[in-house]
Scaffold this active site. Structure first.
Site, PDB file in Angstrom:
ATOM      1  N   ASP A  40       0.786  -1.226   0.000  1.00 40.61           N
ATOM      2  CA  ASP A  40       0.000   0.000   0.000  1.00 40.61           C
ATOM      3  C   ASP A  40       0.824   1.286   0.000  1.00 40.61           C
ATOM      4  O   ASP A  40       0.286   2.365   0.240  1.00 40.61           O
ATOM      5  CB  ASP A  40      -0.934   0.016   1.220  1.00 40.61           C
ATOM      6  CG  ASP A  40      -2.075  -0.972   1.069  1.00 40.61           C
ATOM      7  OD1 ASP A  40      -2.659  -1.034  -0.020  1.00 40.61           O
ATOM      8  OD2 ASP A  40      -2.384  -1.673   2.048  1.00 40.61           O
ATOM      9  N   TRP A  96     -10.956   0.981  -8.816  1.00 30.44           N
ATOM     10  CA  TRP A  96      -9.481   0.938  -8.808  1.00 30.44           C
ATOM     11  C   TRP A  96      -8.961   0.535 -10.177  1.00 30.44           C
ATOM     12  O   TRP A  96      -7.955   1.071 -10.654  1.00 30.44           O
ATOM     13  CB  TRP A  96      -8.972  -0.070  -7.787  1.00 30.44           C
ATOM     14  CG  TRP A  96      -9.215   0.170  -6.327  1.00 30.44           C
ATOM     15  CD1 TRP A  96      -9.531  -0.778  -5.401  1.00 30.44           C
ATOM     16  CD2 TRP A  96      -9.090   1.395  -5.576  1.00 30.44           C
ATOM     17  NE1 TRP A  96      -9.639  -0.240  -4.134  1.00 30.44           N
ATOM     18  CE2 TRP A  96      -9.362   1.101  -4.217  1.00 30.44           C
ATOM     19  CE3 TRP A  96      -8.799   2.709  -5.924  1.00 30.44           C
ATOM     20  CZ2 TRP A  96      -9.350   2.071  -3.212  1.00 30.44           C
ATOM     21  CZ3 TRP A  96      -8.787   3.682  -4.919  1.00 30.44           C
ATOM     22  CH2 TRP A  96      -9.056   3.357  -3.596  1.00 30.44           C
ATOM     23  N   THR A  99     -12.872 -13.224  -3.813  1.00 28.39           N
ATOM     24  CA  THR A  99     -13.050 -11.893  -3.229  1.00 28.39           C
ATOM     25  C   THR A  99     -12.751 -11.932  -1.747  1.00 28.39           C
ATOM     26  O   THR A  99     -12.868 -12.970  -1.086  1.00 28.39           O
ATOM     27  CB  THR A  99     -14.482 -11.366  -3.465  1.00 28.39           C
ATOM     28  OG1 THR A  99     -14.508  -9.962  -3.177  1.00 28.39           O
ATOM     29  CG2 THR A  99     -15.502 -12.068  -2.575  1.00 28.39           C
ATOM     30  N   ARG A 133     -15.855  -0.801  -5.661  1.00 30.03           N
ATOM     31  CA  ARG A 133     -14.607  -0.052  -5.506  1.00 30.03           C
ATOM     32  C   ARG A 133     -13.457  -0.757  -6.211  1.00 30.03           C
ATOM     33  O   ARG A 133     -12.535  -0.108  -6.715  1.00 30.03           O
ATOM     34  CB  ARG A 133     -14.279   0.195  -4.032  1.00 30.03           C
ATOM     35  CG  ARG A 133     -13.182   1.261  -3.877  1.00 30.03           C
ATOM     36  CD  ARG A 133     -13.035   1.789  -2.462  1.00 30.03           C
ATOM     37  NE  ARG A 133     -12.408   0.854  -1.564  1.00 30.03           N
ATOM     38  CZ  ARG A 133     -13.020   0.208  -0.567  1.00 30.03           C
ATOM     39  NH1 ARG A 133     -14.315   0.397  -0.364  1.00 30.03           N
ATOM     40  NH2 ARG A 133     -12.373  -0.623   0.211  1.00 30.03           N
ATOM     41  N   ASP A 153      -6.698  -3.615  -6.158  1.00 29.70           N
ATOM     42  CA  ASP A 153      -6.280  -2.339  -5.579  1.00 29.70           C
ATOM     43  C   ASP A 153      -4.820  -2.018  -5.896  1.00 29.70           C
ATOM     44  O   ASP A 153      -4.427  -0.845  -5.951  1.00 29.70           O
ATOM     45  CB  ASP A 153      -6.434  -2.347  -4.050  1.00 29.70           C
ATOM     46  CG  ASP A 153      -7.691  -3.014  -3.546  1.00 29.70           C
ATOM     47  OD1 ASP A 153      -8.114  -4.029  -4.137  1.00 29.70           O
ATOM     48  OD2 ASP A 153      -8.237  -2.554  -2.532  1.00 29.70           O
TER      49      ASP A 153
END
Length: 420
Positions: free
Chosen positions: A121, A262, A246, A258, A186
């Site tokens: 991240d 992304w 998922t 979302r 993401d």
């Protein structure tokens, strides 16, 4: 160097890192009323974030506002970069030194994150914060922090899988399996940090890794209709795909809103950095799945997952619809997509560009309405309401979140810059 050395006449281009032609800019026609609304919302958001600022403890970042209380996170949380990034957008708009001062304090708290190698991240944490600070303040120190952050991020790249490992290990949503090399959609958002590092250092290895990850993601993360899987688990030794599932969507074969956002944003950004046409085509197909979906509400603010309660979509976890009066929306997904569509509009033919811009305007108008935007001084200082972080775990459902605010502000700034 001057603090606004990076803000010349073509400030819009620098805002999103794009070298547009004058013709591309001129053919995008923002609405005058929407431009007025953007200014109004940004001015009110300055005051709103000052409200949040007064409540926020030192060393902490805002996470959500729930049950009348501001919930915070440490600098090590994946959301830590969004608050200082939002402050930098608001400072860019207002030139209010109070916002800049608090942003710099929070950036100081985040400096240690440049050495973190435990997760993927760092793009969210460091590029949304220090990236915006570097863009506006042109600080060599901020550039060096970003380059070190990129070094930490590429330590998670595995040549055999061809991608950056997201989490170290995690149990599947049904608790029956261990995912040993999970990669989530993401992760596309973190690649911008790597493109930046190659540009400022001249070292192509960062960009090469970003492109390889993009290629692997394009191959394995999408269905024929360009809806996205949230998680792909790989065999670390062979690179083979072990499962597609998922952790945050309704079911393994559903489209988590979302996650799709992304994907749209990430592939648009990769096209900007590479000019490889297949990434643009992919981004358009991903956007088409989102904006043309029959379950997208008229106000263009999606449900948290496009396929909730539909036949053929079975959650691998206990889902109790009685918890909610109606299916929760996700304002954060709309904020991300609205920002992405404004950029995507610059790369396509005029008719498609206007279509994307019109949809982005609808999203932004909806988000700016009283239904989604909080009243002055309310909502713990957050700007937007009605986002959904992790419905399967009943975490941050139908509440404000920092990343919704960040991408909403980014979209407003991108839109406003078109009228400059």
């Amino acid at each position: 160097m001057g603090r606004f050395k990076n803000l010349p006449l073509l400030f819009f281009f620098l805002l999103i890192g794009v070298n547009y032609s004058h013709g591309q800019m001129k053919r995008l026609k923002p609405e005058k009323e929407m431009l007025k609304l953007a200014d109004q919302v940004l001015a009110q958001s300055v005051a709103q974030y000052k409200t949040m600022m007064r409540q926020l403890p030192q060393g902490q970042l805002p996470r959500t506002f729930e049950n009348g209380k501001l919930a915070t996170a440490s600098p090590y949380s994946w959301i830590s970069g969004f608050y200082p990034g939002s402050l930098m957008y608001l400072y860019e708009y207002s030139r209010d030194s109070v916002l800049l001062k608090d942003a710099e304090i929070r950036l100081k708290d985040l400096e240690k994150i440049q050495y973190v190698t435990a997760n993927h991240d760092l793009g969210f944490m460091m590029y949304c914060s220090f990236g915006n600070a570097y863009r506006l303040l042109d600080s060599t120190r901020y550039k060096d922090i970003l380059v070190q952050s990129a070094k930490s991020l590429v330590s998670r790249f595995y040549p055999k899988t061809g991608c950056i490992k997201s989490w170290n290990k995690i149990k599947s949503l049904d608790g029956k399996r261990m995912l040993n090399f999970p990669v989530i959609i993401d992760n596309m958002m973190n690649l911008e940090l790597l493109f930046f590092a190659s540009k400022v250092t001249g070292d192509p290895s960062y960009k090469d890794i970003a492109i390889k990850h993009t290629e692997t993601t394009l191959k394995n993360h999408f269905r024929p209709d360009y809806s996205s899987y949230h998680v792909v688990d790989y065999d670390e030794e062979t690179g083979a795909v072990k499962s597609k599932e998922t952790m945050q969507g309704f079911s393994d074969n559903s489209t988590w809103a979302r996650g799709q956002a992304w994907a749209i944003y990430g592939f648009t950004m990769v096209y900007r950095e590479t000019r490889v046409k297949k990434y643009l085509e992919a981004a358009q197909k991903m956007a088409a799945h989102f904006i043309n979906h029959p379950n997208l509400p008229k106000d263009k603010i999606p449900y948290w997952d496009f396929n909730v309660n539909q036949p053929g979509f079975i959650p691998p976890w206990k889902y109790d619809p009685a918890k909610y009066r109606e299916i929760p929306r996700d304002a954060s997904a709309a904020a991300i997509v609205s920002s992405a569509l404004i950029e995507l509009a610059a790369y396509v033919d005029a008719a498609t560009a206007q279509k994307y811009l019109t949809i982005a305007e609808t999203m932004l108008k909806s988000l700016s309405s009283a239904q989604y935007r909080s009243a002055a001084g309310a909502n713990g200082g957050f700007i937007l309401m009605h986002s959904s972080g992790g419905v399967p775990g009943n975490i941050e459902v139908d509440v404000p979140v920092s990343y919704a605010d960040y991408y909403y502000l980014e979209a407003l700034m991108r839109y406003r810059a078109m009228g400059a």
